[in-house]
Design a protein around this motif. Structure first.
Motif, mmCIF file in Angstrom:
data_model
loop_
_atom_site.group_PDB
_atom_site.id
_atom_site.type_symbol
_atom_site.label_atom_id
_atom_site.label_comp_id
_atom_site.label_asym_id
_atom_site.label_seq_id
_atom_site.Cartn_x
_atom_site.Cartn_y
_atom_site.Cartn_z
ATOM 1 N N ARG A 35 66.779 84.676 -4.505
ATOM 2 C CA ARG A 35 66.080 83.872 -5.517
ATOM 3 C C ARG A 35 65.545 84.810 -6.598
ATOM 4 N NH1 ARG A 35 63.618 81.999 -0.836
ATOM 5 N NH2 ARG A 35 61.540 82.670 -1.524
ATOM 6 N N PRO A 36 66.406 85.228 -7.520
ATOM 7 C CA PRO A 36 65.975 86.193 -8.545
ATOM 8 C C PRO A 36 64.774 85.732 -9.357
ATOM 9 C CG PRO A 36 68.363 85.940 -8.549
ATOM 10 C CD PRO A 36 67.827 84.883 -7.635
ATOM 11 N N ASP A 37 64.600 84.397 -9.496
ATOM 12 C CA ASP A 37 63.465 83.892 -10.271
ATOM 13 C C ASP A 37 62.136 84.171 -9.579
ATOM 14 O OD1 ASP A 37 64.443 82.097 -8.289
ATOM 15 O OD2 ASP A 37 63.108 80.543 -9.066
ATOM 16 N N ASP A 38 62.199 84.477 -8.264
ATOM 17 C CA ASP A 38 60.988 84.720 -7.488
ATOM 18 C C ASP A 38 60.822 86.205 -7.155
ATOM 19 O OD1 ASP A 38 58.656 83.879 -6.159
ATOM 20 O OD2 ASP A 38 59.691 83.792 -4.237
ATOM 21 N N ALA A 39 61.657 87.044 -7.785
ATOM 22 C CA ALA A 39 61.695 88.456 -7.399
ATOM 23 C C ALA A 39 60.398 89.181 -7.692
ATOM 24 C CB ALA A 39 62.851 89.153 -8.111
ATOM 25 N N ALA A 40 59.680 88.755 -8.717
ATOM 26 C CA ALA A 40 58.476 89.480 -9.112
ATOM 27 C C ALA A 40 57.233 89.034 -8.355
ATOM 28 C CB ALA A 40 58.238 89.320 -10.614
#
Length: 540
Positions: A35-40
């Motif tokens: 889930r790249p949108d949740d990576a941070a």
């Protein structure tokens, strides 16, 4: 021609929280890849609390251990974290606890969510609110950094609504996982969804007549035969606890949660449900359970354990941290007799940590030291004690000390530079030693008579010590003297000579390094102690 060289793996400090931190980092990396949108987002660590009772020593252990994993993760990765202390305060009251006032008041609320049960103490709006407040006060008193979360608030605010609708979409798949684990009677009435009765407010344990995933509702029938259709959203229903655990992991994206050995099957089952929902179960540690003095599992209902308050009467909170840090995957006896050794283990580690910190505050060896975790990454210069706890207990024993002033008299003579102000940990230990001596050492003191071999050795020791009266003999010199006399009198094994000193002179099975004890208690006083023991034997 260029070479492709992979970066070497960082050398982890040899401490279990760093191994857990590595697992957590791998889990977070996998989440970020999926889930790249949740990576941070920060890594989310969670601990659970059941507010049907007050926080206890197990609560401390789980939050402390999870906090240490969090500390190691930050040191390893530099990434942000959150720690959520989650209270299952929407669970139903199953029985009235024995240790609350106004028990009759609670009887009619059996089956109600804990957050709707009146507070028998009369201080908060509900029984759950009272215990939640005690939890926060408890955690704050130890300086834990956390965010408190209420199951009731999360359900009623809609925080879980999307996840609950997802539960209805995969309802049959969840049943297929859970039903084979249940007995025939429970299987006949089981549902992962527990609606709240619209009139009584009771958490209903009934089978669902129909599931409407599109509408987000369930239809069910109560004991009187009346049928209801209830939305699963907005706090009108909750989940059975294993499914609830899985739903929470899925809804919140929990990355790490540890649990006891007794929940291994539950973790496995909840993990399967979490995957059915479309989530990934968190990484975690399975820790062993505590045992009582007889090796039996500690039970809150039996009251056969040791409370936080009891531990803190007899030793400082840092020693409780040391106990929780030691080998969490091994079963350990949690009883009063483990306290002195654990306190001295902490003192040993903190002295080593101070030396390591002075040499290199970022060293791997420092970060492997339990004191680095107990003190949140920085060891205060006044941590530790020049006198071990076990030594203080033995000093209290021979001096029959009833007040700290008695022990301080010996300590100041031993080292005039030491005071309660300069060594605050020693001041705490002195007070704890007085309490421990009064409650456990004095009642258990049993002196035995020496054998002929032991009597001769004790006479020899007294004569040798007289040669040091009036001199500033150090602990090492006196310890070597004791060793030499034991060898001279052919004790085999040599530790039996020290057993004689403890049992004949101190009235107990174990004791300190005897040379250090003599240095602290005094040479002349030790000679008098030996003479009194020999006289006691001759008059028996």
């Amino acid at each position: 021609m260029s070479e492709n060289r992979s970066n070497p793996e960082p050398v982890l400090p040899r401490a279990w929280p760093f191994e857990e931190a590595r697992k957590l980092a791998e889990h977070v990396d996998a989440r970020a890849a999926a889930r790249p949108d949740d990576a941070a987002g920060p890594a989310l660590l969670e601990t659970g609390y059941g507010p049907s009772g007050l926080p206890h020593i197990g609560t401390f252990g789980e939050v402390a251990r999870t906090s240490w994993v969090r500390q190691a993760y930050t040191a390893l990765t530099g990434r942000p974290t959150r720690l959520l202390a989650f209270s299952d305060d929407m669970d139903a009251l199953r029985k009235v606890p024995d240790n609350v006032p106004n028990r009759d008041l609670l009887e009619k609320y059996i089956g109600q969510p804990l957050s709707r049960v009146p507070d028998p103490f009369g201080t908060h709006e509900s029984f759950a609110a009272h215990n939640n407040a005690r939890l926060c006060s408890f955690l704050d008193s130890f300086g834990f950094e956390y965010e408190f979360a209420s199951s009731t608030t999360y359900y009623t605010s809609g925080r879980f609504d999307a996840a609950l609708k997802r539960v209805l979409e995969v309802h049959d798949e969840i049943l297929a996982v859970i039903l084979p684990t249940l007995g025939p009677d429970r299987r006949a009435t089981y549902s992962p969804v527990l609606p709240l009765h619209p009139r009584t407010g009771e958490v209903m344990q009934v089978k669902m007549d129909a599931i409407d995933a599109a509408a987000g509702t369930v239809r069910w029938t109560d004991a009187e035969g009346e049928t209801f259709e209830t939305p699963v959203t907005g706090g009108h229903a909750k989940m059975q606890w294993k499914a609830d655990w899985a739903m929470r992991w899925y809804a919140l994206g929990v990355d790490y949660e540890m649990s006891g050995k007794d929940l291994i099957d539950s973790v496995r089952l909840s993990g399967r449900i979490c995957r059915i929902l479309g989530g990934t179960p968190p990484a975690g540690l399975t820790y062993e359970l505590f045992l009582d003095e007889n090796g039996q599992k500690i039970s809150k209902s039996k009251g056969n354990g040791l409370s936080v308050e009891e531990w803190l009467r007899y030793a400082p909170q840092e020693s409780l941290g040391q106990f929780m840090f030691n080998q969490p995957q091994r079963a350990k006896r949690l009883f009063f007799d483990v306290i002195p050794k654990t306190a001295d283990d902490y003192l040993t580690h903190v002295e080593k940590a101070k030396a390591l910190q002075a040499a290199d505050s970022d060293s791997t060896d420092l970060k492997a030291n339990p004191a680095w975790f107990i003190h949140k990454g920085h060891i205060p210069t006044d941590a530790g004690s020049p006198v071990p706890f076990g030594m203080l207990l033995n000093l209290a024993s021979v001096a029959n000390a009833e007040t700290p002033e008695v022990l301080w008299g010996f300590i100041r003579r031993y080292d005039a530079s030491v005071s309660p102000e300069s060594h605050p940990m020693l001041a705490h230990l002195v007070s704890h030693a007085i309490a421990y001596y009064a409650d456990f050492v004095r009642p258990a003191k049993t002196f035995r008579a020496p054998t002929e071999q032991e009597r001769a050795a004790l006479v020899d020791l007294a004569d040798a010590l007289r040669g040091y009266e009036g001199e500033a003999a150090d602990a090492a010199t006196l310890q070597n003297l004791v060793f030499e006399i034991g060898k001279r009198h052919a004790f085999e094994p040599l530790r039996s000579w020290f057993g004689c000193l403890y049992e004949v002179l101190l009235g107990q099975k174990e004791g300190p390094r005897f040379g250090g004890f003599v240095a602290l208690y005094g040479v002349a006083e030790t000679v008098a102690l030996i003479e009194a023991a020999l006289l006691r034997d001759s008059q028996a």
